[in-house]
Design a protein around this motif. Structure first.
Motif, short mmCIF file in Angstrom:
data_model
loop_
_atom_site.label_atom_id
_atom_site.label_comp_id
_atom_site.label_asym_id
_atom_site.label_seq_id
_atom_site.Cartn_x
_atom_site.Cartn_y
_atom_site.Cartn_z
N UNK A 281 0.82 -1.21 0.00
CA UNK A 281 0.00 0.00 0.00
C UNK A 281 0.86 1.27 0.00
N UNK A 282 1.83 1.35 0.89
CA UNK A 282 2.64 2.56 1.01
C UNK A 282 3.40 2.85 -0.28
N UNK A 283 4.01 1.80 -0.86
CA UNK A 283 4.77 1.97 -2.09
C UNK A 283 3.84 2.38 -3.24
N UNK A 284 2.70 1.72 -3.33
CA UNK A 284 1.74 2.02 -4.39
C UNK A 284 1.25 3.46 -4.29
N UNK A 287 4.01 5.95 -5.34
CA UNK A 287 4.18 6.00 -6.79
C UNK A 287 3.02 6.77 -7.44
N UNK A 288 1.81 6.50 -6.98
CA UNK A 288 0.64 7.19 -7.53
C UNK A 288 0.72 8.70 -7.29
N UNK A 289 1.22 9.09 -6.11
CA UNK A 289 1.34 10.51 -5.79
C UNK A 289 2.42 11.17 -6.65
N UNK A 290 3.57 10.50 -6.78
CA UNK A 290 4.67 11.07 -7.56
C UNK A 290 4.34 11.14 -9.05
N UNK A 291 3.57 10.16 -9.52
CA UNK A 291 3.23 10.11 -10.95
C UNK A 291 1.90 10.73 -11.29
N UNK A 292 1.34 11.51 -10.38
CA UNK A 292 0.01 12.08 -10.59
C UNK A 292 -0.03 13.07 -11.75
N UNK A 299 15.71 8.99 -12.01
CA UNK A 299 16.21 9.30 -10.68
C UNK A 299 15.14 9.02 -9.62
N UNK A 300 13.89 9.37 -9.93
CA UNK A 300 12.79 9.10 -9.02
C UNK A 300 12.55 7.62 -8.85
N UNK A 301 12.66 6.87 -9.95
CA UNK A 301 12.48 5.42 -9.90
C UNK A 301 13.56 4.77 -9.05
N UNK A 302 14.81 5.25 -9.20
CA UNK A 302 15.92 4.70 -8.43
C UNK A 302 15.72 4.94 -6.94
N UNK A 303 15.24 6.11 -6.59
CA UNK A 303 15.01 6.44 -5.18
C UNK A 303 13.87 5.58 -4.61
N UNK A 304 12.81 5.38 -5.40
CA UNK A 304 11.70 4.53 -4.95
C UNK A 304 12.19 3.11 -4.70
N UNK A 324 3.11 -3.77 -11.37
CA UNK A 324 1.75 -3.25 -11.58
C UNK A 324 1.79 -1.79 -12.03
N UNK A 325 2.62 -0.97 -11.37
CA UNK A 325 2.67 0.45 -11.73
C UNK A 325 3.36 0.67 -13.08
N UNK A 326 4.24 -0.26 -13.48
CA UNK A 326 4.82 -0.18 -14.82
C UNK A 326 3.73 -0.36 -15.88
#
Length: 345
Positions: A281-284, A287-292, A299-304, A324-326
């Motif tokens: 849940x937290x990771x999902x 990702x949803x917030x950053x990719x909104x 760089x963002x993907x590496x940090x996640x 799933x997010x990909x």
């Protein structure tokens, strides 16, 4: 690129080059890398130090680039360190200045870790740095050998210059205590049990309170108070307290109080289920917030990816969340390719 006069002068009286299997390398840089690797592997912080050492007046010569490439094949790096050095060697220049990228920030003549400062500044924008965020800052400084002196000094600077809650300040003071020893310096903020991350300190406090047989009503109130800090109880802290209800003995009154206070019936699960599949849940949600508004870059993907790690690898649930997010096209093409390579490894 020819070696600069200052660097030649610095090494006057000793051979600048070190020859290995007929190839010339930068002696100082190679010997520093070998020293770092003596205890088993070169950490992320040490890889950043090597990159800074390779620079001279904002430039990195061909021989220094060659030396760093050699260390990647000849010496052992942590995964995070190897990834950092590989990426910076493939793209060494800052697009704004045309100079070699630096991963330190100099303030009043002192060097600080830029990544830690950037994270702290983002946390402090909401008013103050909470206990949970202090834990994340500590985790950011961890890589193989614990927290380095530059990272410790950066955390001390943050404690002095940024607004930090009392609980967060106490936590950082304890972790930075010079007499604490290496065990404390390498301790993770999280404790992972059966693939789920819990708040280590909170869990250990609860275990201590249960040491005399059971957790009392007063103990339960103290635990809840301990978890509350500045911005409220985090999901990790809620999850930890709920976990203690399942593995530790509470009095009836204490258990009823804790369940009511945590809103157990409405508390978010560690997982989010979509079409019958459980995701982190937290990771999902991150990702949803950053990719909104726009796709997440490399760089963002590496940090996640790094933030999701706790130990040598991700859990299957975390990997499934990335897959799933990909599919939802939350990442730029190069970020997606980067994640797919990690997932395939």
């Amino acid at each position: 690129m020819a070696e600069s006069a200052p660097k030649r002068q610095k090494l006057e009286g000793e051979a600048y080059y070190k020859v290995v299997d007929g190839e010339q390398y930068d002696r100082e840089l190679l010997e520093k890398a070998e020293l770092f690797a003596k205890d088993g592997q070169i950490s992320y912080a040490e890889a950043k130090d090597l990159w800074e050492l390779a620079q001279d007046a904002g430039k990195v010569s061909d021989i220094e680039m060659k030396t760093l490439h050699h260390t990647l094949s000849a010496l052992r790096y942590t995964d995070r360190a190897a990834k950092f050095l590989t990426e910076v060697l493939s793209d060494p220049l800052c697009p704004l200045t045309g100079m070699a990228k630096s991963y330190y920030r100099v303030i009043a003549g002192e060097r600080y870790d830029s990544e830690l400062l950037d994270a702290a500044e983002a946390f402090a924008k909401e008013g103050q740095i909470s206990f949970g965020e202090a834990g994340l800052l500590w985790e950011e400084g961890q890589d193989g050998k614990g927290v380095t002196e530059i990272e410790k000094n950066t955390l001390r600077y943050i404690m002095k210059e940024k607004k930090v809650t009392a609980k967060a300040l106490k936590f950082l003071h304890e972790m930075l205590d010079d007499g604490a020893g290496d065990d404390v310096a390498k301790k993770s903020y999280y404790k992972q049990i059966d693939g789920v991350k819990y708040d280590r300190a909170l869990l250990e406090v609860a275990e201590g309170k249960a040491g005399d047989g059971q957790i009392s009503f007063a103990d339960a109130k103290e635990l809840l108070e301990d978890a509350s800090d500045g911005k409220g109880i985090t999901e990790c802290e809620r999850r930890t307290l709920l976990y203690t209800l399942t593995v530790l003995k509470y009095t009836e009154k204490a258990a009823a109080f804790m369940r009511t206070a945590l809103g157990e019936d409405t508390l978010k699960s560690y997982y989010k289920q979509i079409d019958g599949v459980k995701y982190d849940r937290e990771l999902l949600e991150e990702i949803e917030a950053l990719g909104k508004d726009c796709a997440i870059d490399k760089a963002g993907a590496a940090k996640l990816w790094e933030d999701a790690k706790d130990g040598p690898d991700l859990t299957e649930c975390e990997k499934g969340t990335f897959r799933y997010t990909l599919e939802l096209k939350k990442f730029t093409d190069d970020a997606a390719a980067f994640l797919q390579e990690l997932l395939a490894a």
